[in-house]
Write a protein that holds these residues in place. Structure first.
Motif, PDB file in Angstrom:
ATOM      1  N   GLU A 172       0.835  -1.242  -0.114  1.00  0.00           N
ATOM      2  CA  GLU A 172       0.049   0.012  -0.005  1.00  0.00           C
ATOM      3  C   GLU A 172       0.726   1.245   0.007  1.00  0.00           C
ATOM      4  O   GLU A 172       1.726   1.428   0.826  1.00  0.00           O
ATOM      5  CB  GLU A 172      -0.929  -0.020   1.233  1.00  0.00           C
ATOM      6  CG  GLU A 172      -2.078  -1.085   1.099  1.00  0.00           C
ATOM      7  CD  GLU A 172      -2.940  -0.871   0.080  1.00  0.00           C
ATOM      8  OE1 GLU A 172      -3.258   0.142  -0.162  1.00  0.00           O
ATOM      9  OE2 GLU A 172      -3.335  -1.938  -0.527  1.00  0.00           O
TER      10      GLU A 172
ATOM     11  N   PRO B  29       1.555   5.622  -0.312  1.00  0.00           N
ATOM     12  CA  PRO B  29       0.618   6.864   0.363  1.00  0.00           C
ATOM     13  C   PRO B  29      -0.583   7.136  -0.781  1.00  0.00           C
ATOM     14  O   PRO B  29      -0.191   7.180  -1.923  1.00  0.00           O
ATOM     15  CB  PRO B  29       1.641   7.773   0.630  1.00  0.00           C
ATOM     16  CG  PRO B  29       2.741   6.870   1.044  1.00  0.00           C
ATOM     17  CD  PRO B  29       2.662   5.911  -0.112  1.00  0.00           C
ATOM     18  N   GLU B  30      -1.603   7.690  -0.278  1.00  0.00           N
ATOM     19  CA  GLU B  30      -2.656   8.595  -1.214  1.00  0.00           C
ATOM     20  C   GLU B  30      -2.019   9.341  -2.198  1.00  0.00           C
ATOM     21  O   GLU B  30      -0.939  10.148  -1.759  1.00  0.00           O
ATOM     22  CB  GLU B  30      -3.567   9.237  -0.421  1.00  0.00           C
ATOM     23  CG  GLU B  30      -4.938   9.827  -1.514  1.00  0.00           C
ATOM     24  CD  GLU B  30      -5.832  10.260  -0.320  1.00  0.00           C
ATOM     25  OE1 GLU B  30      -6.554  11.134  -1.092  1.00  0.00           O
ATOM     26  OE2 GLU B  30      -6.077   9.796   0.443  1.00  0.00           O
ATOM     27  N   GLY B  31      -2.176   9.484  -3.431  1.00  0.00           N
ATOM     28  CA  GLY B  31      -1.741  10.320  -4.516  1.00  0.00           C
ATOM     29  C   GLY B  31      -0.683   9.742  -5.360  1.00  0.00           C
ATOM     30  O   GLY B  31      -0.482   9.987  -6.402  1.00  0.00           O
ATOM     31  N   TYR B  32       0.064   8.547  -4.954  1.00  0.00           N
ATOM     32  CA  TYR B  32       1.071   7.819  -5.491  1.00  0.00           C
ATOM     33  C   TYR B  32       0.215   6.733  -6.737  1.00  0.00           C
ATOM     34  O   TYR B  32      -0.648   5.993  -6.036  1.00  0.00           O
ATOM     35  CB  TYR B  32       2.012   6.967  -4.800  1.00  0.00           C
ATOM     36  CG  TYR B  32       2.890   7.960  -4.020  1.00  0.00           C
ATOM     37  CD1 TYR B  32       4.311   8.221  -4.646  1.00  0.00           C
ATOM     38  CD2 TYR B  32       2.526   8.610  -2.808  1.00  0.00           C
ATOM     39  CE1 TYR B  32       5.093   9.166  -3.851  1.00  0.00           C
ATOM     40  CE2 TYR B  32       3.285   9.419  -2.199  1.00  0.00           C
ATOM     41  CZ  TYR B  32       4.521   9.729  -2.860  1.00  0.00           C
ATOM     42  OH  TYR B  32       5.438  10.710  -2.124  1.00  0.00           O
ATOM     43  N   VAL B  33       0.786   6.687  -7.606  1.00  0.00           N
ATOM     44  CA  VAL B  33       0.122   5.583  -8.732  1.00  0.00           C
ATOM     45  C   VAL B  33       1.133   4.457  -8.941  1.00  0.00           C
ATOM     46  O   VAL B  33       2.248   4.981  -9.594  1.00  0.00           O
ATOM     47  CB  VAL B  33      -0.315   6.185  -9.643  1.00  0.00           C
ATOM     48  CG1 VAL B  33      -0.796   5.196 -10.797  1.00  0.00           C
ATOM     49  CG2 VAL B  33      -1.379   7.128  -9.586  1.00  0.00           C
TER      50      VAL B  33
END
Length: 142
Positions: free
Chosen positions: A118, A120-124
């Motif tokens: 998982e 962090p948010e914003g990473y693709v």
């Protein structure tokens, strides 16, 4: 690894939307029948009759079509192997690799999937590479 004849390789290329030229069949067949991920240099050595630029272009076409995936095993040379994933989801074929620090050979552990991480948010996440380094059984027994 399974052995393929040129007719089977041609069908695989067509299924991936790749025009099956003689050189692409040779390059894909060489990669498909290798027992380990191979570098472009190894492909060139195995295919003495195919020039370096043709091997390079063929590898790029195969990779762009999703038939190959690359393995950065830390050797300084990208290695390639046939992607056995069904459909277009190459992550279905993401597996662990092992690079022997003595002989330099990279092995596929097809039965061990790359763990999901998982981020962090914003990473693709577009690609993951999971390589374990150590000593292979052959080198350990010497």
């Amino acid at each position: 690894m399974a052995r393929f004849n040129s007719s089977e390789i041609e069908k695989i290329l067509i299924a991936h939307g790749i025009r099956p030229t003689a050189n692409r069949i040779l390059v894909a067949g060489t990669i498909a029948t290798a027992d380990y991920p191979v570098s472009q240099m190894e492909i060139e050595d195995l295919l003495q009759t195919v020039d370096r630029s043709t091997v390079s272009r063929s590898v790029a076409v195969l990779q762009d079509a999703g038939l190959l995936h690359s393995v950065d095993d830390g050797s300084g040379m990208m290695k390639y192997e046939i992607c056995h994933a069904a459909g277009e989801d190459v992550d279905d074929d993401a597996h662990v690799h092992f690079r022997c620090r003595k002989c330099g050979r990279t092995s596929c552990f097809h039965h061990i999937p790359v763990p999901q991480v998982e981020v962090p948010e914003g990473y693709v996440v577009e690609h993951s590479n999971y390589v374990i380094t150590g000593i292979c059984p052959q080198c350990a027994s010497r």
